[in-house]
Design an enzyme around this catalytic site. Sequence first.
Site, PDB file in Angstrom:
ATOM      1  N   CYS A 335      41.934  46.587  40.533  1.00 26.63           N
ATOM      2  CA  CYS A 335      41.350  46.504  39.196  1.00 26.63           C
ATOM      3  C   CYS A 335      41.777  47.597  38.224  1.00 26.63           C
ATOM      4  O   CYS A 335      41.868  47.358  37.024  1.00 26.63           O
ATOM      5  CB  CYS A 335      39.819  46.445  39.268  1.00 26.63           C
ATOM      6  SG  CYS A 335      39.095  47.152  40.727  1.00 26.63           S
ATOM      7  N   ARG A 364      43.447  49.265  53.187  1.00 31.95           N
ATOM      8  CA  ARG A 364      42.074  49.676  53.474  1.00 31.95           C
ATOM      9  C   ARG A 364      42.005  50.105  54.921  1.00 31.95           C
ATOM     10  O   ARG A 364      42.451  49.368  55.800  1.00 31.95           O
ATOM     11  CB  ARG A 364      41.100  48.507  53.243  1.00 31.95           C
ATOM     12  CG  ARG A 364      41.121  47.994  51.821  1.00 31.95           C
ATOM     13  CD  ARG A 364      40.135  46.871  51.624  1.00 31.95           C
ATOM     14  NE  ARG A 364      40.241  46.368  50.264  1.00 31.95           N
ATOM     15  CZ  ARG A 364      39.559  45.325  49.786  1.00 31.95           C
ATOM     16  NH1 ARG A 364      38.713  44.677  50.577  1.00 31.95           N
ATOM     17  NH2 ARG A 364      39.713  44.934  48.547  1.00 31.95           N
ATOM     18  N   GLN A 382      46.328  40.596  47.975  1.00 35.29           N
ATOM     19  CA  GLN A 382      45.311  39.712  47.406  1.00 35.29           C
ATOM     20  C   GLN A 382      45.904  38.916  46.253  1.00 35.29           C
ATOM     21  O   GLN A 382      46.741  39.435  45.507  1.00 35.29           O
ATOM     22  CB  GLN A 382      44.148  40.540  46.849  1.00 35.29           C
ATOM     23  CG  GLN A 382      43.386  41.312  47.898  1.00 35.29           C
ATOM     24  CD  GLN A 382      42.270  42.114  47.259  1.00 35.29           C
ATOM     25  OE1 GLN A 382      42.510  42.965  46.408  1.00 35.29           O
ATOM     26  NE2 GLN A 382      41.047  41.835  47.657  1.00 35.29           N
ATOM     27  N   ASP A 384      44.873  38.436  43.301  1.00 32.85           N
ATOM     28  CA  ASP A 384      43.778  39.065  42.569  1.00 32.85           C
ATOM     29  C   ASP A 384      43.910  38.843  41.068  1.00 32.85           C
ATOM     30  O   ASP A 384      45.009  38.878  40.532  1.00 32.85           O
ATOM     31  CB  ASP A 384      43.821  40.572  42.859  1.00 32.85           C
ATOM     32  CG  ASP A 384      42.471  41.219  42.685  1.00 32.85           C
ATOM     33  OD1 ASP A 384      41.500  40.519  42.358  1.00 32.85           O
ATOM     34  OD2 ASP A 384      42.394  42.450  42.881  1.00 32.85           O
ATOM     35  N   HIS A 386      41.762  39.770  37.203  1.00 31.06           N
ATOM     36  CA  HIS A 386      40.653  40.340  36.456  1.00 31.06           C
ATOM     37  C   HIS A 386      40.607  39.671  35.105  1.00 31.06           C
ATOM     38  O   HIS A 386      41.599  39.639  34.392  1.00 31.06           O
ATOM     39  CB  HIS A 386      40.808  41.855  36.365  1.00 31.06           C
ATOM     40  CG  HIS A 386      40.677  42.500  37.719  1.00 31.06           C
ATOM     41  ND1 HIS A 386      41.763  42.716  38.537  1.00 31.06           N
ATOM     42  CD2 HIS A 386      39.582  42.873  38.416  1.00 31.06           C
ATOM     43  CE1 HIS A 386      41.325  43.225  39.684  1.00 31.06           C
ATOM     44  NE2 HIS A 386      40.015  43.333  39.643  1.00 31.06           N
ATOM     45  N   LYS A 465      28.311  38.877  43.508  1.00 36.09           N
ATOM     46  CA  LYS A 465      29.465  37.990  43.643  1.00 36.09           C
ATOM     47  C   LYS A 465      29.107  36.619  44.195  1.00 36.09           C
ATOM     48  O   LYS A 465      28.070  36.439  44.843  1.00 36.09           O
ATOM     49  CB  LYS A 465      30.524  38.640  44.535  1.00 36.09           C
ATOM     50  CG  LYS A 465      30.010  39.059  45.897  1.00 36.09           C
ATOM     51  CD  LYS A 465      31.101  39.758  46.717  1.00 36.09           C
ATOM     52  CE  LYS A 465      30.604  40.094  48.100  1.00 36.09           C
ATOM     53  NZ  LYS A 465      31.655  40.519  49.014  1.00 36.09           N
ATOM     54  N   HIS A 511      36.061  40.024  38.522  1.00 41.14           N
ATOM     55  CA  HIS A 511      37.078  40.220  39.565  1.00 41.14           C
ATOM     56  C   HIS A 511      37.061  38.923  40.361  1.00 41.14           C
ATOM     57  O   HIS A 511      35.987  38.422  40.670  1.00 41.14           O
ATOM     58  CB  HIS A 511      36.695  41.332  40.542  1.00 41.14           C
ATOM     59  CG  HIS A 511      36.302  42.637  39.921  1.00 41.14           C
ATOM     60  ND1 HIS A 511      37.015  43.789  40.122  1.00 41.14           N
ATOM     61  CD2 HIS A 511      35.263  42.987  39.122  1.00 41.14           C
ATOM     62  CE1 HIS A 511      36.433  44.791  39.495  1.00 41.14           C
ATOM     63  NE2 HIS A 511      35.360  44.334  38.875  1.00 41.14           N
TER      64      HIS A 511
END
Length: 637
Positions: A335, A364, A382, A384, A386, A465, A511
């Site tokens: 992000c 991670r 990911q 991903d 935003h 979420k 997100h």
Amino acid sequence: MSIHVTLPDGSVKEVAEGTTPAEIAASIGKRLARDAVAAEVDGRLVDLTAPLPGDCTLKLHTGATPEGLDVLRHSAAHLMAQAAKRLFPEVKVAIGPATEEGFYYDFDTPRPFRPEDLEAIEHEMERLAREDLPVVRQEVSREEALTLFASQGETYKEELIRELPVGETLSVYRQGDFVDLCRGPHVPSTGKLRAFKLLSLAGAYWRGDEKNAMLQRIYGTAFADREALEHRLHMLEEARKRDHRKLGRELELFSIDEEVGPGFVIWHPKGALLRTVLEDFERREHLKRGYQIVMGPQLLRKELWERSGHYDNYRENMYFTEVEGQTYGIKPMNCLAHMFIYKSKLRSYRDLPLRFFELGTVYRHEKSGVLHGLTRVRGFTQDDAHLLCTPEQLQDEITGILAFVKDVMDRFGFSYEVELSTRPEKSIGDDEAWERATEALRQALQTHAIPYQVNEGDGAFYGPKIDVKLKDALDRRWQCATIQADFTLPERFDLTYVAPDGERRRPVMLHRVILGSIERFIGILIEHYAGAFPTWLAPVQAVLLPITDRHIPYAQKVQGILRSRGLRAELDDRNEKLGYKVREAQLQKIPYMVVVGDKEVEQEAVSPRLRSGEARNLVPLDEFVRQLEEEATAHLR
RNA sequence: GCCGGGAUAGCUCAGUCGGUAGAGCAGCUGAUUCGUAAUCAGCAGGUCGUCGGUUCGAGUCCGAUUCCCGGCUCCA
């Protein structure tokens, strides 16, 4: 007196007499009397031996109904505890519920159970079932229950009882020498348990809390009859065969090597190709929906992670590196860079919504015991995005994402469940922002009548979420897509836009991921398709199988034509018999095995064989190319 | 991270009571040129996860450690 009886098969009968459900079952038929395990009286699940009120509706359950199967399995858990205590009198019992797949019971044992103990316990269970011991319900006061379990040294039961309100009436179930605290209902006697199997041993924390003692858990499963049990065991075996870790090696997709580092995936040519196809698909789908592709760096200054709250809330999962006195955090999430793109210039309400998409690789540090093939790794990518929008646009954006999720899941034929996860203990931001964010997600789900479950306290630290859990071949649920509403990070990084009235306003950030992690998703795909990917995804779509060396030039020509069309064709020019090459291609689960010999060369044709075994003879080459091309691009339409 | 189990050739596995390692498949070489799930023969392949201990002697027994497996907790 009249009783409406619904039978397990759904049919309805009217009965005039009867004092217990068991009696009524017996009056209807011998078979029903034998198979019934529990009853539902006016919607409440009770024992077959429970006294009936006058007029009522009665539903009889056998192991064939979901409720009945649950009762059967819960009773099997009791039977297992009884058997375990008989063989190992010093064990203490904790809890033993039915699960979706079977049942388990947690024990506190002086020494851990061994695999051979499972066999012994199972035999003892069979003996106890043959004895057909009556299972008797007894109502006791809280105090009586306490005395009873204390006298047996069952400290876990005591702890459970102590937490119940004083004066409460509890129920216990007895079968032979065994007594257990239980709400019930249960089968009327142990002889009703005819098909069960103990499956595995595991450690489990008392009450699921990592700070508590580790107990010994035994998993088992039970069914109404032998046949259903055998079927389940067969399915488990099938599931093992399609384990993505096994197929990943056999199909040469990926490896994970101790020397390289646990949890770090190495993509081999075929796996990397599969992944590339998937990523290309994703880029295309995102561009179609108005997303912009962006890319951020792998390392960002530590100070930034402090500002975002990751340092306080996520540090133990992050990798850090220090060079020339500067500390950088390797990104565990994507992000931050996206927020800097937003901040790079003054934004107007006319620019919103902005949808930044990145195939972002994150690292991670997951605890050592949790790693699992591709589905739980330490470095992953990911899909991903935003989304930054005005509060007014939030609903539409969430709705758009939910539709996106559905489109993509449909493409792969996945079913899924939706959960709404609320504020966790460890979190940033004020109550009001959390409330607004949670409400926005809830509204979006409700207005589109999407069924969901609430998962209290399971949100991300920066916002609530919507989680999408899809089901894999082993019927395990995997969290893939997730949509997180965030009012906090825009605040922390002072994101603004100019509203129509000229005022500076705060945008909302969403997100979200669709596949979740490419690694995990591919792991699930491997098991979903058992390695036999649809043509558009298959790393090798066709393999050319020349019958003898003299057919190689023609095979090369065909391969060239296919490759020039962007089709993924290999050539097996080894000096082996056709049967050998077919076998190998079959094991590699290649969609088309294209046989070429004298006849094909002569007629400018090919003889493709499918994975199903179906063989087509002498298809004109141009026709085959056209068909394959069509099949390989199905996902683009 | 926690509980339990495990690690022998590229893969799947055998290895008895402690006496210095074996099979099938894969690989390599040669023969064979073949029509839809394994052609034949020969060859090569190992610090028995790693470190330490016991012992005249350890794949085997003991300890530590790394990784893997089944779960728990956590999670994309």
